[in-house]
Design an enzyme around this catalytic site. Structure first.
Site, PDB file in Angstrom:
ATOM      1  CG  ASN A  21       7.503   1.408   5.774  1.00 44.45           C
ATOM      2  OD1 ASN A  21       6.941   0.548   6.450  1.00 44.45           O
ATOM      3  ND2 ASN A  21       7.041   2.636   5.671  1.00 44.45           N
ATOM      4  NE  ARG A  28      -1.047   4.736  12.791  1.00 42.01           N
ATOM      5  CZ  ARG A  28      -1.106   4.323  11.524  1.00 42.01           C
ATOM      6  NH1 ARG A  28       0.021   4.109  10.850  1.00 42.01           N
ATOM      7  NH2 ARG A  28      -2.267   4.132  10.932  1.00 42.01           N
ATOM      8  CE1 TYR A  63       0.862   5.309   7.393  1.00 39.70           C
ATOM      9  CE2 TYR A  63      -1.272   5.360   6.299  1.00 39.70           C
ATOM     10  CZ  TYR A  63      -0.402   4.787   7.206  1.00 39.70           C
ATOM     11  OH  TYR A  63      -0.786   3.685   7.919  1.00 39.70           O
ATOM     12  CG  ASN A 108      -2.034  -1.088   1.043  1.00 38.78           C
ATOM     13  OD1 ASN A 108      -2.644  -1.228  -0.012  1.00 38.78           O
ATOM     14  ND2 ASN A 108      -2.195  -1.896   2.074  1.00 38.78           N
ATOM     15  CD  GLU A 145      11.004  -2.167  12.008  1.00 38.13           C
ATOM     16  OE1 GLU A 145      11.829  -2.738  12.769  1.00 38.13           O
ATOM     17  OE2 GLU A 145       9.776  -2.185  12.198  1.00 38.13           O
ATOM     18  NE  ARG A 181      -7.834   6.116  -2.224  1.00 36.50           N
ATOM     19  CZ  ARG A 181      -7.728   6.524  -3.502  1.00 36.50           C
ATOM     20  NH1 ARG A 181      -7.084   7.636  -3.786  1.00 36.50           N
ATOM     21  NH2 ARG A 181      -8.261   5.812  -4.481  1.00 36.50           N
TER      22      ARG A 181
HETATM   23  O1  CA2 Z   1       3.987   4.173   9.360  1.00 34.81           O
HETATM   24  C1  CA2 Z   1       4.353   3.366   8.500  1.00 34.81           C
HETATM   25  O2  CA2 Z   1       5.239   3.607   7.689  1.00 34.81           O
HETATM   26  C2  CA2 Z   1       3.631   2.014   8.389  1.00 34.81           C
HETATM   27  O3  CA2 Z   1       4.617   1.032   8.055  1.00 34.81           O
HETATM   28  C3  CA2 Z   1       2.624   2.152   7.275  1.00 34.81           C
HETATM   29  C4  CA2 Z   1       1.733   0.931   7.106  1.00 34.81           C
HETATM   30  C5  CA2 Z   1       1.125   0.494   8.431  1.00 34.81           C
HETATM   31  O4  CA2 Z   1       0.423  -0.723   8.262  1.00 34.81           O
HETATM   32  C6  CA2 Z   1       2.188   0.324   9.510  1.00 34.81           C
HETATM   33  O5  CA2 Z   1       1.547  -0.019  10.721  1.00 34.81           O
HETATM   34  C7  CA2 Z   1       2.981   1.602   9.693  1.00 34.81           C
HETATM   35  C8  CA2 Z   1       0.604   1.236   6.133  1.00 34.81           C
HETATM   36  C9  CA2 Z   1       1.065   1.689   4.788  1.00 34.81           C
HETATM   37  C10 CA2 Z   1      -0.151   2.117   4.035  1.00 34.81           C
HETATM   38  O6  CA2 Z   1       0.206   3.204   3.236  1.00 34.81           O
HETATM   39  C11 CA2 Z   1      -0.806   3.991   2.770  1.00 34.81           C
HETATM   40  C12 CA2 Z   1      -0.423   5.115   2.115  1.00 34.81           C
HETATM   41  C13 CA2 Z   1      -1.376   5.973   1.654  1.00 34.81           C
HETATM   42  C14 CA2 Z   1      -2.703   5.683   1.816  1.00 34.81           C
HETATM   43  C15 CA2 Z   1      -3.098   4.543   2.468  1.00 34.81           C
HETATM   44  C16 CA2 Z   1      -2.126   3.684   2.941  1.00 34.81           C
END
Ligand code: CA2
Length: 149
Positions: A76, A109, A25, A13, A100, A20
């Protein structure tokens, strides 16, 4: 002399970055991040190669391909951070420095994000600095490589 290669692996993602959920993010896209890493890497004498996948097995394959080929790895693992023993096991086979990185502070979170399968095999962790964390990670991994020599 062969240039030093740093592999950057983006998990599921993260290809949606900047498009999004900007409140969590940020507005920087993955292409922006990769471009900045390339520029910084070139100025510091490293070839930065980036890879994104939504598939766990493809990430495991990429880590296996990094074995003996790269000098450092930044990852990541996104949602796989909290679920993937396979990614952890693949990372554990590497002998190069591993950083990491998370855009958000996973500890601030939901509780299910507090545990990382990857942290136990990473040499360093950066979280909560948004896109800026990637340049911090690159500088950190290059320092670790330099200090190991
Ligand atoms: O904070 C981070 O970098 C995470 O690795 C991001 C992951 C999340 O599951 C981890 O707990 C923390 C999610 C990535 C999803 O990226 C998106 C980007 C834009 C819109 C929606 C999702």
């Amino acid at each position: 002399m062969k240039p030093m290669v740093i592999d950057v692996i983006h998990g599921p993602n993260l290809n949606m970055l900047g498009r999004r959920e900007p409140e969590i993010y940020g507005t920087t896209t993955l292409a922006d991040i990769d471009r900045e890493l390339n520029t910084l890497g070139a100025s510091l004498g490293a070839d930065v190669e980036s890879f994104q996948s939504n598939a766990e097995g493809e990430i495991v394959d990429r880590i296996q391909e990094a074995y003996g080929r790269v000098s450092g790895l930044i990852i990541n693992p996104a949602a796989y951070t909290h679920t993937s023993v396979a990614i952890r096991d693949a990372l554990a086979m590497l002998s190069c420095p591993i950083v990491e990185i998370h855009l958000s502070n996973i500890h601030k979170r939901e509780p299910f994000r507090h545990h990382s399968y990857v942290s136990g095999v990473a040499d360093g962790i950066i979280a909560g600095f948004g896109a800026r964390g990637y340049t911090m990670a690159l500088e950190a991994v290059l320092e670790m490589i330099r200090d190991k020599k």
